[in-house]
Design a protein around this motif. Structure first.
Motif, PDB file in Angstrom:
ATOM      1  N   ASN A 113     -13.565   1.496   6.566  1.00  0.00           N
ATOM      2  CA  ASN A 113     -12.372   1.373   5.801  1.00  0.00           C
ATOM      3  C   ASN A 113     -11.223   1.867   6.955  1.00  0.00           C
ATOM      4  N   LYS A 114     -10.140   0.989   6.837  1.00  0.00           N
ATOM      5  CA  LYS A 114      -9.106   1.197   7.835  1.00  0.00           C
ATOM      6  C   LYS A 114      -8.237   2.315   7.153  1.00  0.00           C
ATOM      7  N   TYR A 115      -8.177   2.420   5.947  1.00  0.00           N
ATOM      8  CA  TYR A 115      -7.050   3.406   5.008  1.00  0.00           C
ATOM      9  C   TYR A 115      -7.763   4.178   4.577  1.00  0.00           C
ATOM     10  N   ILE A 116      -8.918   4.219   3.831  1.00  0.00           N
ATOM     11  CA  ILE A 116      -9.168   5.425   2.995  1.00  0.00           C
ATOM     12  C   ILE A 116     -10.460   5.857   3.664  1.00  0.00           C
ATOM     13  N   ARG A 169       0.771  -1.116  -0.177  1.00  0.00           N
ATOM     14  CA  ARG A 169      -0.074  -0.104   0.006  1.00  0.00           C
ATOM     15  C   ARG A 169       0.819   1.132  -0.083  1.00  0.00           C
ATOM     16  N   ILE A 170       0.298   2.346  -0.653  1.00  0.00           N
ATOM     17  CA  ILE A 170       1.103   3.633  -0.379  1.00  0.00           C
ATOM     18  C   ILE A 170      -0.117   4.580  -0.037  1.00  0.00           C
ATOM     19  N   LEU A 171       0.263   5.438   1.275  1.00  0.00           N
ATOM     20  CA  LEU A 171      -0.872   6.098   1.957  1.00  0.00           C
ATOM     21  C   LEU A 171      -2.199   5.452   1.988  1.00  0.00           C
ATOM     22  N   GLY A 172      -2.073   4.018   2.275  1.00  0.00           N
ATOM     23  CA  GLY A 172      -3.374   3.381   2.528  1.00  0.00           C
ATOM     24  C   GLY A 172      -3.812   2.722   1.126  1.00  0.00           C
ATOM     25  N   HIS A 173      -3.449   3.043  -0.150  1.00  0.00           N
ATOM     26  CA  HIS A 173      -4.037   2.656  -1.223  1.00  0.00           C
ATOM     27  C   HIS A 173      -3.425   1.436  -1.696  1.00  0.00           C
ATOM     28  N   LEU A 174      -4.177   0.390  -2.355  1.00  0.00           N
ATOM     29  CA  LEU A 174      -3.456  -0.490  -3.129  1.00  0.00           C
ATOM     30  C   LEU A 174      -3.324  -0.362  -4.458  1.00  0.00           C
ATOM     31  N   PRO A 175      -2.055  -0.971  -5.217  1.00  0.00           N
ATOM     32  CA  PRO A 175      -1.597  -0.830  -6.575  1.00  0.00           C
ATOM     33  C   PRO A 175      -2.689  -1.293  -7.446  1.00  0.00           C
ATOM     34  N   PRO A 181      -3.148   7.959  -5.064  1.00  0.00           N
ATOM     35  CA  PRO A 181      -1.951   8.214  -5.851  1.00  0.00           C
ATOM     36  C   PRO A 181      -1.886   7.691  -7.229  1.00  0.00           C
ATOM     37  N   PRO A 182      -1.324   8.215  -8.233  1.00  0.00           N
ATOM     38  CA  PRO A 182      -1.179   7.825  -9.625  1.00  0.00           C
ATOM     39  C   PRO A 182      -0.597   6.166  -9.506  1.00  0.00           C
ATOM     40  N   GLY A 183      -1.494   5.207 -10.250  1.00  0.00           N
ATOM     41  CA  GLY A 183      -0.899   3.787 -10.259  1.00  0.00           C
ATOM     42  C   GLY A 183      -1.673   3.152  -8.876  1.00  0.00           C
ATOM     43  N   TYR A 184      -2.519   3.746  -8.131  1.00  0.00           N
ATOM     44  CA  TYR A 184      -3.033   3.197  -7.080  1.00  0.00           C
ATOM     45  C   TYR A 184      -4.516   3.668  -7.017  1.00  0.00           C
ATOM     46  N   SER A 185      -5.142   3.699  -8.125  1.00  0.00           N
ATOM     47  CA  SER A 185      -6.593   4.208  -8.018  1.00  0.00           C
ATOM     48  C   SER A 185      -7.409   3.121  -9.042  1.00  0.00           C
ATOM     49  N   GLU A 186      -8.646   2.757  -8.128  1.00  0.00           N
ATOM     50  CA  GLU A 186      -9.146   1.727  -8.688  1.00  0.00           C
ATOM     51  C   GLU A 186     -10.027   2.303 -10.112  1.00  0.00           C
ATOM     52  N   PHE A 191      -9.714  -6.907  -7.468  1.00  0.00           N
ATOM     53  CA  PHE A 191     -10.229  -6.537  -6.197  1.00  0.00           C
ATOM     54  C   PHE A 191      -9.950  -7.682  -5.141  1.00  0.00           C
ATOM     55  N   GLU A 192      -9.286  -8.545  -5.388  1.00  0.00           N
ATOM     56  CA  GLU A 192      -9.111  -9.793  -4.513  1.00  0.00           C
ATOM     57  C   GLU A 192      -8.420  -9.297  -3.155  1.00  0.00           C
ATOM     58  N   ASN A 193      -7.028  -8.505  -3.574  1.00  0.00           N
ATOM     59  CA  ASN A 193      -6.594  -8.015  -2.331  1.00  0.00           C
ATOM     60  C   ASN A 193      -7.119  -7.186  -1.421  1.00  0.00           C
ATOM     61  N   SER A 194      -7.845  -6.287  -2.346  1.00  0.00           N
ATOM     62  CA  SER A 194      -8.698  -5.373  -1.231  1.00  0.00           C
ATOM     63  C   SER A 194      -9.907  -5.901  -0.223  1.00  0.00           C
ATOM     64  N   ASN A 195     -10.396  -6.861  -0.976  1.00  0.00           N
ATOM     65  CA  ASN A 195     -11.538  -7.715  -0.344  1.00  0.00           C
ATOM     66  C   ASN A 195     -10.942  -8.356   0.924  1.00  0.00           C
ATOM     67  N   ARG A 196      -9.834  -8.973   0.703  1.00  0.00           N
ATOM     68  CA  ARG A 196      -9.311  -9.564   1.764  1.00  0.00           C
ATOM     69  C   ARG A 196      -8.656  -8.624   2.968  1.00  0.00           C
ATOM     70  N   ASN A 197      -8.297  -7.483   2.516  1.00  0.00           N
ATOM     71  CA  ASN A 197      -7.743  -6.768   3.678  1.00  0.00           C
ATOM     72  C   ASN A 197      -8.440  -5.650   4.420  1.00  0.00           C
ATOM     73  N   ASP A 198      -9.366  -5.214   3.645  1.00  0.00           N
ATOM     74  CA  ASP A 198     -10.190  -3.895   4.228  1.00  0.00           C
ATOM     75  C   ASP A 198     -11.004  -4.224   5.413  1.00  0.00           C
TER      76      ASP A 198
END
Ligand SMILES: [Zn+2]
Length: 238
Positions: free
Chosen positions: A209-212, A73-79, A155-160, A231-238
């Motif tokens: 949401n813990k990050y955003i 994650r960068i500043l809470g966002h997944l790549p 951040p760029p590269g980290y947006s859905e 969205f697999e990673n996001s669904n597993r960690n949010d």
């Protein structure tokens, strides 16, 4: 009696009849000791077989995977990767989305209309370059540090949005709530909360949401295998 006779006498002595106490348990123990390496191998093998039967998926690594994913994650966002252009479709001026979700999205808007709800699409696919401009230009306009800005924009590269599977939705009757948390009080949001799942749309950043920060306007499509993988990673960690 000389020394020789003395020795002969000792040799001639009858050998005492000794009864050796034979312990059946000690024999069993010896046998067990002999076969113990094989027993150990057999037990371990059965345990492994039983484990793979009970847990067919490699769940043992889930915790470490979670740690690993969060490290990306960068500043809470997944790549997120950028969708290839041939998968994009223009659904209205300035709104491009992944072809897989376009039908479902338009159907959702049509069905909402039948209920007297007018959904408006604010933002669909955004290239990494555009995301770059948004992130850095708005950050400087608003005089925010990256961490503050990341709470409301990836951040760029980290947006859905770069996957083509994300859509920002507003209420056509309440345009002043566009991109605002107040959107949650509109009829459009209430309708989406009740119905979006039928069209495979899910709120990406809810209140827990813990990050955003909470984004009631931002929905993502999870109605295809490709989308689910994205969205697999996001669904597993949010
Ligand atoms: Zn969004």
């Amino acid at each position: 009696m000389d020394k020789k006779d003395e020795i002969n006498q000792i040799i001639d002595l009858p050998i005492a009849q000794r009864t050796y106490f034979s312990n059946p348990y000690s024999n069993l123990f010896k046998k067990l000791l002999l076969i113990s390496p094989f027993l150990l191998i057999a037990i371990s093998f059965s345990a492994l077989r039983l484990k793979s039967y009970l847990y067919p998926f490699p769940i043992k690594n889930l915790y470490s995977q979670t740690q690993e994913n969060n490290a990306h994650r960068i500043l809470g966002h997944l790549p997120y990767g950028e969708i290839s252009e041939d998968k994009l479709v223009l659904i209205e001026p300035n709104i491009e989305v992944h072809v897989d979700m376009s039908k479902s999205l338009l159907q959702m808007r049509e069905d909402a209309k039948k209920d007297g709800i007018y959904l408006t699409f604010l933002s669909g696919y955004r290239s990494v370059k555009l995301q770059n401009d948004i992130f850095y230009s708005l950050k400087s306009i608003r005089n925010q540090v990256a961490a503050e800005r990341a709470k409301v924009s990836a951040p760029p590269g980290y947006s859905e949005h770069s996957t083509g599977f994300a859509i920002d939705i507003g209420d056509a009757k309440n345009r002043d709530t566009d991109f605002e948390v107040e959107f949650e009080n509109t009829n459009a949001f209430k309708w989406l909360k009740m119905n979006a799942a039928k069209y495979h749309f899910k709120l990406s950043f809810n209140k827990n949401n813990k990050y955003i920060d909470y984004e009631p306007w931002h929905w993502r499509y999870e109605g295809s295998i490709e989308a689910l993988k994205v969205f697999e990673n996001s669904n597993r960690n949010d």
